[in-house]
Design a protein around this motif. Structure first.
Motif, mmCIF file in Angstrom:
data_model
loop_
_atom_site.group_PDB
_atom_site.id
_atom_site.type_symbol
_atom_site.label_atom_id
_atom_site.label_comp_id
_atom_site.label_asym_id
_atom_site.label_seq_id
_atom_site.Cartn_x
_atom_site.Cartn_y
_atom_site.Cartn_z
ATOM 1 N N LEU A 245 41.510 37.571 51.060
ATOM 2 C CA LEU A 245 40.717 36.515 50.433
ATOM 3 C C LEU A 245 39.520 37.168 49.757
ATOM 4 C CD1 LEU A 245 40.536 33.805 53.272
ATOM 5 C CD2 LEU A 245 42.300 34.083 51.513
ATOM 6 N N SER A 246 39.481 37.095 48.448
ATOM 7 C CA SER A 246 38.289 37.552 47.733
ATOM 8 C C SER A 246 37.623 36.326 47.132
ATOM 9 C CB SER A 246 38.644 38.555 46.637
ATOM 10 O OG SER A 246 39.398 37.944 45.601
ATOM 11 N N SER A 247 36.308 36.376 47.001
ATOM 12 C CA SER A 247 35.590 35.255 46.389
ATOM 13 C C SER A 247 34.820 35.760 45.181
ATOM 14 C CB SER A 247 34.646 34.595 47.393
ATOM 15 O OG SER A 247 33.696 35.508 47.902
ATOM 16 N N GLY A 248 34.962 35.025 44.069
ATOM 17 C CA GLY A 248 34.309 35.413 42.828
ATOM 18 C C GLY A 248 35.203 36.291 41.972
ATOM 19 N N GLY A 249 34.856 36.397 40.689
ATOM 20 C CA GLY A 249 35.558 37.315 39.792
ATOM 21 C C GLY A 249 36.903 36.837 39.303
ATOM 22 N N VAL A 250 37.198 35.512 39.397
ATOM 23 C CA VAL A 250 38.522 35.033 38.994
ATOM 24 C C VAL A 250 38.456 34.027 37.849
ATOM 25 C CG1 VAL A 250 39.641 35.448 41.212
ATOM 26 C CG2 VAL A 250 38.443 33.283 40.827
ATOM 27 N N SER A 251 37.273 33.815 37.271
ATOM 28 C CA SER A 251 37.168 32.855 36.179
ATOM 29 C C SER A 251 37.452 33.560 34.847
ATOM 30 C CB SER A 251 35.766 32.214 36.196
ATOM 31 O OG SER A 251 35.720 31.108 35.328
ATOM 32 N N VAL A 252 36.792 33.132 33.786
ATOM 33 C CA VAL A 252 37.098 33.690 32.463
ATOM 34 C C VAL A 252 35.908 34.430 31.859
ATOM 35 C CG1 VAL A 252 38.885 31.998 31.927
ATOM 36 C CG2 VAL A 252 36.493 31.463 31.396
ATOM 37 N N GLY A 253 34.926 34.768 32.701
ATOM 38 C CA GLY A 253 33.761 35.489 32.207
ATOM 39 C C GLY A 253 34.055 36.955 31.979
ATOM 40 N N GLU A 254 33.085 37.627 31.360
ATOM 41 C CA GLU A 254 33.271 39.039 31.023
ATOM 42 C C GLU A 254 33.293 39.928 32.258
ATOM 43 O OE1 GLU A 254 30.321 40.144 28.203
ATOM 44 O OE2 GLU A 254 31.011 38.741 26.667
ATOM 45 N N TYR A 255 32.778 39.433 33.405
ATOM 46 C CA TYR A 255 32.754 40.243 34.613
ATOM 47 C C TYR A 255 33.803 39.775 35.643
ATOM 48 C CZ TYR A 255 28.363 42.023 32.771
ATOM 49 O OH TYR A 255 27.412 42.604 31.973
ATOM 50 N N ASP A 256 34.735 38.952 35.176
ATOM 51 C CA ASP A 256 35.776 38.451 36.078
ATOM 52 C C ASP A 256 37.023 39.316 35.929
ATOM 53 O OD1 ASP A 256 34.265 36.285 37.124
ATOM 54 O OD2 ASP A 256 34.616 35.164 35.267
ATOM 55 N N TYR A 257 37.088 40.363 36.756
ATOM 56 C CA TYR A 257 38.116 41.388 36.599
ATOM 57 C C TYR A 257 39.344 41.193 37.509
ATOM 58 C CZ TYR A 257 34.138 43.932 34.535
ATOM 59 O OH TYR A 257 33.066 44.301 33.771
ATOM 60 N N ILE A 258 39.258 40.313 38.480
ATOM 61 C CA ILE A 258 40.255 40.274 39.542
ATOM 62 C C ILE A 258 41.695 40.107 39.030
ATOM 63 C CG2 ILE A 258 41.031 39.067 41.619
ATOM 64 C CD1 ILE A 258 38.536 40.643 42.120
ATOM 65 N N PRO A 259 42.021 39.101 38.212
ATOM 66 C CA PRO A 259 43.423 38.951 37.787
ATOM 67 C C PRO A 259 43.987 40.203 37.114
ATOM 68 C CG PRO A 259 42.180 36.958 37.280
ATOM 69 C CD PRO A 259 41.185 37.991 37.699
ATOM 70 N N LYS A 260 43.197 40.826 36.232
ATOM 71 C CA LYS A 260 43.670 42.036 35.543
ATOM 72 C C LYS A 260 43.922 43.163 36.544
ATOM 73 C CE LYS A 260 42.338 45.197 31.779
ATOM 74 N NZ LYS A 260 42.318 46.453 32.546
ATOM 75 N N LEU A 261 43.046 43.330 37.511
ATOM 76 C CA LEU A 261 43.211 44.394 38.500
ATOM 77 C C LEU A 261 44.409 44.141 39.404
ATOM 78 C CD1 LEU A 261 39.476 44.950 39.504
ATOM 79 C CD2 LEU A 261 40.887 46.365 37.992
ATOM 80 N N LEU A 262 44.654 42.893 39.742
ATOM 81 C CA LEU A 262 45.832 42.582 40.564
ATOM 82 C C LEU A 262 47.110 42.982 39.845
ATOM 83 C CD1 LEU A 262 44.840 39.062 41.966
ATOM 84 C CD2 LEU A 262 44.796 41.235 43.184
ATOM 85 N N SER A 263 47.176 42.717 38.569
ATOM 86 C CA SER A 263 48.363 43.109 37.791
ATOM 87 C C SER A 263 48.492 44.622 37.729
ATOM 88 C CB SER A 263 48.285 42.523 36.378
ATOM 89 O OG SER A 263 48.332 41.112 36.411
ATOM 90 N N GLU A 264 47.378 45.322 37.532
ATOM 91 C CA GLU A 264 47.420 46.789 37.467
ATOM 92 C C GLU A 264 47.904 47.385 38.785
ATOM 93 O OE1 GLU A 264 43.606 48.208 36.323
ATOM 94 O OE2 GLU A 264 43.701 47.391 34.275
ATOM 95 N N LEU A 265 47.595 46.728 39.892
ATOM 96 C CA LEU A 265 48.004 47.227 41.211
ATOM 97 C C LEU A 265 49.419 46.806 41.589
ATOM 98 C CD1 LEU A 265 44.645 46.606 43.089
ATOM 99 C CD2 LEU A 265 45.713 48.838 42.706
ATOM 100 N N GLY A 266 50.111 46.124 40.687
ATOM 101 C CA GLY A 266 51.503 45.743 40.947
ATOM 102 C C GLY A 266 51.679 44.365 41.530
ATOM 103 N N GLY A 267 50.623 43.574 41.544
ATOM 104 C CA GLY A 267 50.735 42.227 42.091
ATOM 105 C C GLY A 267 51.470 41.290 41.153
ATOM 106 N N LYS A 268 52.224 40.365 41.739
ATOM 107 C CA LYS A 268 52.921 39.340 40.966
ATOM 108 C C LYS A 268 52.079 38.071 41.032
ATOM 109 C CE LYS A 268 57.191 36.653 40.742
ATOM 110 N NZ LYS A 268 58.507 36.379 41.407
ATOM 111 N N ILE A 269 51.464 37.722 39.924
ATOM 112 C CA ILE A 269 50.556 36.577 39.907
ATOM 113 C C ILE A 269 51.343 35.288 39.712
ATOM 114 C CG2 ILE A 269 48.607 35.478 38.734
ATOM 115 C CD1 ILE A 269 47.525 38.208 38.082
ATOM 116 N N GLY A 270 51.177 34.369 40.659
ATOM 117 C CA GLY A 270 51.880 33.090 40.593
ATOM 118 C C GLY A 270 50.997 31.942 40.161
ATOM 119 N N VAL A 271 49.694 32.069 40.423
ATOM 120 C CA VAL A 271 48.747 31.011 40.081
ATOM 121 C C VAL A 271 47.518 31.663 39.455
ATOM 122 C CG1 VAL A 271 47.262 29.159 40.958
ATOM 123 C CG2 VAL A 271 49.530 29.523 41.971
ATOM 124 N N ARG A 272 47.059 31.118 38.328
ATOM 125 C CA ARG A 272 45.843 31.624 37.676
ATOM 126 C C ARG A 272 44.733 30.584 37.639
ATOM 127 N NH1 ARG A 272 46.294 36.420 34.737
ATOM 128 N NH2 ARG A 272 48.419 37.228 34.542
#
Length: 404
Positions: A245-272
């Motif tokens: 569970l991480s909190s923060g960094g999942v919106s659409v701001g310039e410092y919201d890196y989480i979704p991109k990093l999850l993909s780089e680490l091989g995660g399969k994103i089901g919900v954005r």
């Protein structure tokens, strides 16, 4: 943007149930609060023998035709002792609650309906045949299922296991849930606040909630909004935890890196993102051995999304049966007027209470917005207004989710 139902379906389909590798055998003393991993049976009947449910006299019902019947007392049977005699016609045995019924007896007469005179007793009222007799195996037959798998072991279940002499109990291991907070603006509670800084309350609120769910929180602290630091922390978390569970960094701001990093680490994103208020920027991803929830940073949004989406997923992953991990909804009366914008499924927090024998939902006082953590305290339910519904009048019915 997904609907709440679509997001829920994706999450609950993709979060795995535990497997055999997650099962461990623990002592009876250590099993309290754990989740039973397999059905339990016993080789004992319950009750173990025919016994009395009352202090009184064990008799043959056929001897009670006359009123009052007058019977000879041939023995006294306290609890824990074995009867020595078989009742013959015209005989009775003084018996106490829990004591074994003697051979020949089929009924117990409570002592308040008798009158004893030395070694004889008069029966002043005739009970039905079989009255106050607990028959062997009437509660449970040896070899039948005693407790099903997928249940939490509370006080009653622990008592049953003890009575069945189940000394080693198969349970699922507790989940490890890694917690990390993201944001350059966050500080620990023991640090002074600078301009624009915020205390990291999510780390503490989420850890407490994870413990209440029966899982083990693993606190990874505050991670700054730097891609390399976040990626390193996430990589460590997904290797060591069942759920992150991480909190923060999942919106659409310039410092919201989480979704991109999850993909780089091989995660399969089901919900954005989800059409829900609060909690729109919810991210869910899966890794081979881990489920990842990127929660909104606002403390109310973080807890509401946990209650609505993460809770059922944790319950499923921990081994609870489906009837326990599916969200439990109630239809109750609203004490207050409820409003929403109608564009997203809206959750309003408050308390359930009983008024004149009817359960009602009372809205928490103060503003209902994702930044107001203060009025979230002591709430125990979420009222939901679906998309398109903007108003519930006071006194009308509303659908609620109990969260405590």
């Amino acid at each position: 943007m997904l609907s709440v139902q679509e997001a829920e379906s994706i999450i609950l389909e993709q979060v795995p149930a535990p497997d055999e590798a997650d099962i461990e055998a623990v002592s009876l003393e250590a099993a309290s609060g754990r989740i039973l991993a397999a059905p339990v049976t016993s080789d004992l009947d319950f009750p173990h023998w025919d016994n009395s449910a009352m202090d009184g006299y064990a008799v043959r019902h056929a001897d009670l035709a006359g009123r009052p019947a007058d019977l000879a007392i041939v023995e006294e049977i306290p609890a824990g002792s074995s009867p020595k005699k078989t009742l013959q016609p015209g005989q009775a045995a003084r018996i106490f609650t829990g004591a074994c019924l003697p051979e020949g007896a089929d009924t117990v007469v409570m002592q308040e309906e008798t009158q004893r005179n030395g070694d004889r007793v008069q029966i002043l009222a005739t009970p039905e045949s079989g009255a106050f007799v607990r028959r062997r195996g009437s509660y449970y037959k040896a070899g039948d299922p005693l407790l099903p798998g997928g249940i939490a072991l509370g006080a009653a279940e622990m008592a049953v296991l003890a009575a069945a002499q189940c000394l080693r109990v198969p349970v699922y291991r507790p989940l490890r849930v890694a917690l990390l907070s993201t944001g350059n603006e966050l500080v620990r509670p023991d640090r002074p606040l600078g301009p624009g800084q915020l205390v990291d309350s999510n780390q503490y609120g989420l850890a407490a909630w994870v413990q209440q769910m029966g899982a083990e929180p693993v606190r990874l602290g505050i991670i700054p909004d730097r891609p390399e630091a976040l990626k390193s922390a996430i990589a460590k978390a997904i290797l060591t935890a069942d759920v992150v569970l991480s909190s923060g960094g999942v919106s659409v701001g310039e410092y919201d890196y989480i979704p991109k990093l999850l993909s780089e680490l091989g995660g399969k994103i089901g919900v954005r993102s989800v059409a829900v208020k609060p909690g729109k920027p919810l991210t869910f991803a899966t890794f081979p051995n881990c489920s990842y929830f990127g929660l909104p940073g606002n403390p109310v949004s973080a807890l509401v999304t946990c209650w609505r989406f993460v809770g059922p997923a944790l319950k499923k992953r921990s081994g609870l049966a489906e009837s326990f991990w599916r969200p439990q909804w109630m239809q109750v009366r609203s004490r207050h007027e409820l409003r929403s914008g109608g564009k997203r499924e809206t959750y309003l927090w408050g308390k359930l209470r009983s008024v004149d024998g009817e359960i009602e939902f009372a809205l928490a006082p103060g503003s209902q917005n994702s930044g107001n953590l203060i009025n979230l305290a002591q709430t125990d339910a979420l009222a939901v207004l679906p998309i398109g519904q903007t108003h519930v009048r006071a006194g009308e019915s509303v659908r609620v989710l109990k969260v405590r």
